[in-house]
Design an enzyme around this catalytic site. Structure first.
Site, short mmCIF file in Angstrom:
data_model
loop_
_atom_site.label_atom_id
_atom_site.label_comp_id
_atom_site.label_asym_id
_atom_site.label_seq_id
_atom_site.Cartn_x
_atom_site.Cartn_y
_atom_site.Cartn_z
N ASP A 256 6.67 -11.42 -11.53
CA ASP A 256 7.63 -10.26 -11.91
C ASP A 256 9.01 -10.71 -12.48
OD1 ASP A 256 7.51 -7.22 -11.81
OD2 ASP A 256 9.42 -7.66 -10.60
N ASP B 94 -6.71 2.51 -2.76
CA ASP B 94 -6.65 1.56 -1.68
C ASP B 94 -7.60 0.54 -2.09
OD1 ASP B 94 -9.15 2.47 -0.87
OD2 ASP B 94 -8.11 4.27 0.19
N GLU C 70 6.31 -12.22 -16.39
CA GLU C 70 6.97 -11.21 -16.98
C GLU C 70 8.10 -11.59 -17.56
OE1 GLU C 70 7.63 -6.61 -16.42
OE2 GLU C 70 8.21 -8.01 -14.98
N ASN D 129 -10.52 6.48 1.23
CA ASN D 129 -10.53 7.29 2.68
C ASN D 129 -9.86 8.74 2.71
OD1 ASN D 129 -7.91 6.32 2.16
ND2 ASN D 129 -7.41 5.60 4.07
N HIS E 272 1.39 -0.85 -16.26
CA HIS E 272 1.92 0.23 -15.34
C HIS E 272 3.23 0.69 -15.65
CE1 HIS E 272 3.54 -3.52 -13.76
NE2 HIS E 272 4.21 -2.57 -12.94
N ASP E 273 4.02 0.00 -16.36
CA ASP E 273 5.46 0.35 -16.72
C ASP E 273 5.76 1.06 -18.18
OD1 ASP E 273 6.63 -1.03 -14.43
OD2 ASP E 273 6.74 -2.62 -15.49
N ASP F 138 -9.56 5.96 -4.35
CA ASP F 138 -9.13 6.25 -2.96
C ASP F 138 -10.42 6.37 -2.03
OD1 ASP F 138 -8.03 7.31 -0.54
OD2 ASP F 138 -7.51 9.27 -1.31
N ASP G 280 0.21 -10.50 -7.94
CA ASP G 280 1.70 -10.40 -8.20
C ASP G 280 2.70 -11.05 -7.45
OD1 ASP G 280 3.69 -9.03 -9.81
OD2 ASP G 280 2.52 -7.26 -10.11
O1 TEU Z 1 9.31 -4.53 -14.57
C1 TEU Z 1 10.33 -5.18 -15.27
C2 TEU Z 1 10.98 -4.39 -16.38
O2 TEU Z 1 11.69 -4.90 -17.07
C3 TEU Z 1 10.83 -3.03 -16.20
O3 TEU Z 1 12.32 -2.55 -16.02
C4 TEU Z 1 10.40 -2.40 -17.48
O4 TEU Z 1 10.93 -2.86 -18.86
C5 TEU Z 1 10.76 -0.83 -17.46
O5 TEU Z 1 10.38 -0.43 -16.07
C6 TEU Z 1 10.08 -0.19 -18.64
O6 TEU Z 1 10.23 0.95 -18.41
C7 TEU Z 1 8.65 -5.31 -13.55
C8 TEU Z 1 7.62 -4.39 -12.85
O7 TEU Z 1 6.51 -4.33 -13.68
C9 TEU Z 1 8.12 -3.24 -12.60
O8 TEU Z 1 7.01 -2.09 -12.24
C10 TEU Z 1 9.21 -3.08 -11.40
O9 TEU Z 1 9.65 -1.82 -11.46
C11 TEU Z 1 10.36 -4.05 -11.96
O10 TEU Z 1 9.88 -5.45 -12.56
C12 TEU Z 1 11.03 -4.60 -10.80
O11 TEU Z 1 10.31 -5.42 -9.68
#
Ligand code: TEU
Length: 582
Positions: free
Chosen positions: A225, A46, A279, A40, A351-352, A38, A115
């Site tokens: 995505d 950011d 993905e 700011n 990130h998921d 971050d 992305d």
């Molecule tokens: O994720 C796709 C996806 O399959 C997710 O639902 C994932 O399996 C799940 O979150 C696991 O806990 C992509 C992106 O990476 C995610 O951040 C988005 O929320 C999603 O698509 C919708 O765009």
């Protein structure tokens, strides 16, 4: 503690020129901008914050940055709900900041992958606002169906009223009723993420226009995505109600998905030297060959098979132990299944997903297991993707209470569970949520032991992991035995050792309960990788087929006393070793 010797570089001349590409030889680094840095002090990461950390990325040695969405968005799914594909979210900065980031990366010989989120938009996107008012040409930009809002109880969400029985991936029906238009629209994710109608050629044309707009701004590729969800089965038939996500057999790898991607390739991608990573939840190796095989439209695919190994068969949140047998079987199938055909996108978290140390490693052996898993990731055939914080061994987060979570998927799950009679309060599901929530991956990057981990001077948008006082970039960089320094060495090693990039993969000891070992071979050079996946001390017996004489230790996460016995050696908890074989 760690030892490395400098690899005697082999030439890449033995790899057919046609096989060689920059992205196969690259280490990718995923940045989740909201949580990176971050600049700011408003509590949110950011773009100028990333610009300030460019030297950090350069020092780490990564080649390509994948930036998760930074576009204008109401942030219902933190950027995976895009309101304007050609603008930057105010909180994150401006187009000028984005250009500074791109240029800063390019000046340091790093590349930038953006992305591309085009299975759906935000419901606040101009197209959707016009579509719900039936303003042409947008009327058919989304998937609208009449359903029967009066059916059954007269509640538009009565299952009998809905156009079909499909679930959203975030739980609940995949349909939302729009009063204004008097119809339902399909959303495979949140109600604020309506699915685009890819059957409509005008939609595809607009997507290609967005892609060209960014490609002409000199980006180096796209991560796409849920790109295997873009085609839905003809007639949107009901799905098998026993499936984990009802309807998924009708939208995962739908009938025209590959055809649309081929068109995208012909019309757009083929004109640029860029990398594309799809993905693709729910793809098998066979599906992957179509998408990323020799004639496939894309370069690499993220599959999810290893992400499912600890999820319950009926309910992904019903976590169970994963087994090394399944893990090795899965990776081996993908390694051999794409050999000579396609290229793996390698990852153990993003990130998921939960943090890899907390999932496939052991927090009690944080450094050892983080470095062992890193060794695995960087010595398979494919391109490794490092997720921010992985390089310092960040872990899952001991969230204090339900109120600390902010992720839409997590919140929806908690809401749904609390409606059930057998769930009294949050703590009944607390363990599963703490283990599986996407928020684990999204807490601020831990830069130092300063307040808020040096991420911001204000209250951060999401809790900081309290272990930041110990686990942070500053202390990792000061400690030569840290996870961070190990990543640097590993990245250097991969850059210098074509056998680790291009070599064939062959599993050794296929049934060992604790050790995962394999050999990589490129012409007359081999690499032996030996990984202890647990906290025991098993003996590694050298398979007869491996010519170990004169083997040179390339990297290891423990001090290794030489010489060891000629027929094997004992391993310590989470020990990893890579040897070069002649
Ligand atoms: O994720 C796709 C996806 O399959 C997710 O639902 C994932 O399996 C799940 O979150 C696991 O806990 C992509 C992106 O990476 C995610 O951040 C988005 O929320 C999603 O698509 C919708 O765009």
């Amino acid at each position: 503690m760690n030892s490395t010797s400098s690899p005697t570089s082999t030439s890449t001349a033995s790899v057919a020129e046609s096989e060689r590409t920059w992205w196969k030889e690259s280490v990718f680094y995923e940045i989740y901008p909201r949580s990176f840095y971050d600049s700011n002090d408003n509590g949110v990461g950011d773009l100028p914050g990333i610009v300030r950390k460019l030297d950090y990325l350069d020092d780490l040695g990564v080649d390509v940055v994948w930036l998760t969405p930074v576009y204008d968005s109401p942030q219902a799914d933190f950027g995976y709900d895009i309101r304007d594909y050609r603008d930057i979210l105010d909180e994150y900065g401006t187009m000028d900041d984005w250009e500074r980031l791109r240029d800063g990366l390019h000046e340091r010989d790093m590349r930038l992958v953006m992305d591309l989120v085009v299975n759906h938009t935000s419901d606040e996107h101009e197209w959707f606002e016009k579509s719900r008012r039936e303003v042409d040409p947008y009327t058919d930009y989304y998937i609208w169906r009449e359903g029967d809002p009066e059916a059954g109880s007269g509640d538009p969400y009565d299952p009998d009223a809905l156009p079909n029985n499909w679930d959203s991936l975030f739980g609940g029906p995949a349909w939302t009723y729009d009063e204004r238009r008097g119809e339902y629209y399909l959303h495979l994710f949140d109600g604020k993420q309506p699915d685009l109608n890819w059957r409509n050629p005008a939609v595809r044309e607009d997507v290609y226009g967005i892609m060209r707009w960014w490609l002409d701004r000199d980006i180096d590729g796209f991560r796409m995505d849920v790109i295997n969800f873009i085609s839905k089965a003809d007639g949107l038939p009901d799905g098998d109600p026993s499936a984990v996500v009802t309807g998924s057999e009708h939208f995962i790898n739908g009938p025209h998905a590959c055809e649309y991607l081929r068109e995208m390739d012909e019309r757009v991608l083929s004109e640029y030297d860029v990398v594309t990573v799809g993905e693709m939840p729910g793809i098998s190796v066979e599906d992957a060959r179509e998408y990323v095989g020799r004639d496939g439209p894309l370069d690499m695919a993220f599959h999810f098979e290893h992400m499912r190994l600890d999820e319950g068969p009926d309910d992904p949140w019903n976590f169970r132990d994963w087994s090394l047998d399944d893990f090795r079987e899965t990776f081996t199938r993908w390694q051999t299944g794409l050999a000579g055909e396609g290229w793996n996108a390698l990852y153990l978290n993003n990130h998921d997903q939960p943090r890899m140390v907390s999932r496939f490693g052991d927090e009690a052996y944080r450094v050892e297991s983080a470095t062992m898993l890193a060794t695995f990731l960087h010595t398979l055939r494919g391109s490794p993707f490092v997720y921010q914080g992985e390089e310092i061994g960040m872990t899952n987060v001991p969230f204090e209470s339900a109120g600390k979570f902010v992720d839409v998927e997590t919140l929806r799950y908690v809401e749904r569970m609390l409606e059930r009679d057998d769930v009294e309060n949050f703590e009944d599901i607390g363990d599963a949520v703490r283990y599986g929530s996407r928020d684990n991956a999204r807490t601020p990057m831990q830069w130092s032991d300063a307040p808020n981990a040096g991420f911001t001077d204000r209250e951060p948008w999401l809790t900081v992991n309290p272990n930041y006082t110990e686990v942070n970039v500053e202390s990792a960089r000061a400690d030569p035995d840290s996870v961070w320094h190990y990543y640097r060495r590993l990245i250097d090693l991969r850059h210098d050792a074509p056998v680790l990039v291009y070599g064939d993969y062959e599993p050794l000891l296929p049934d060992h309960p604790e050790i995962y070992a394999y050999r990589r071979t490129l012409e007359d050079v081999g690499a032996l990788v030996v990984l202890n996946f647990f906290d025991g001390e098993p003996r590694f017996d050298l398979p007869g087929s491996v010519a170990y004489d004169g083997a040179e230790l390339l990297i290891s996460n423990y001090e290794v006393e030489r010489p060891e016995g000629p027929d094997g050696f004992d391993l310590r908890p989470y020990e990893a070793r890579v040897y070069r074989l002649e």
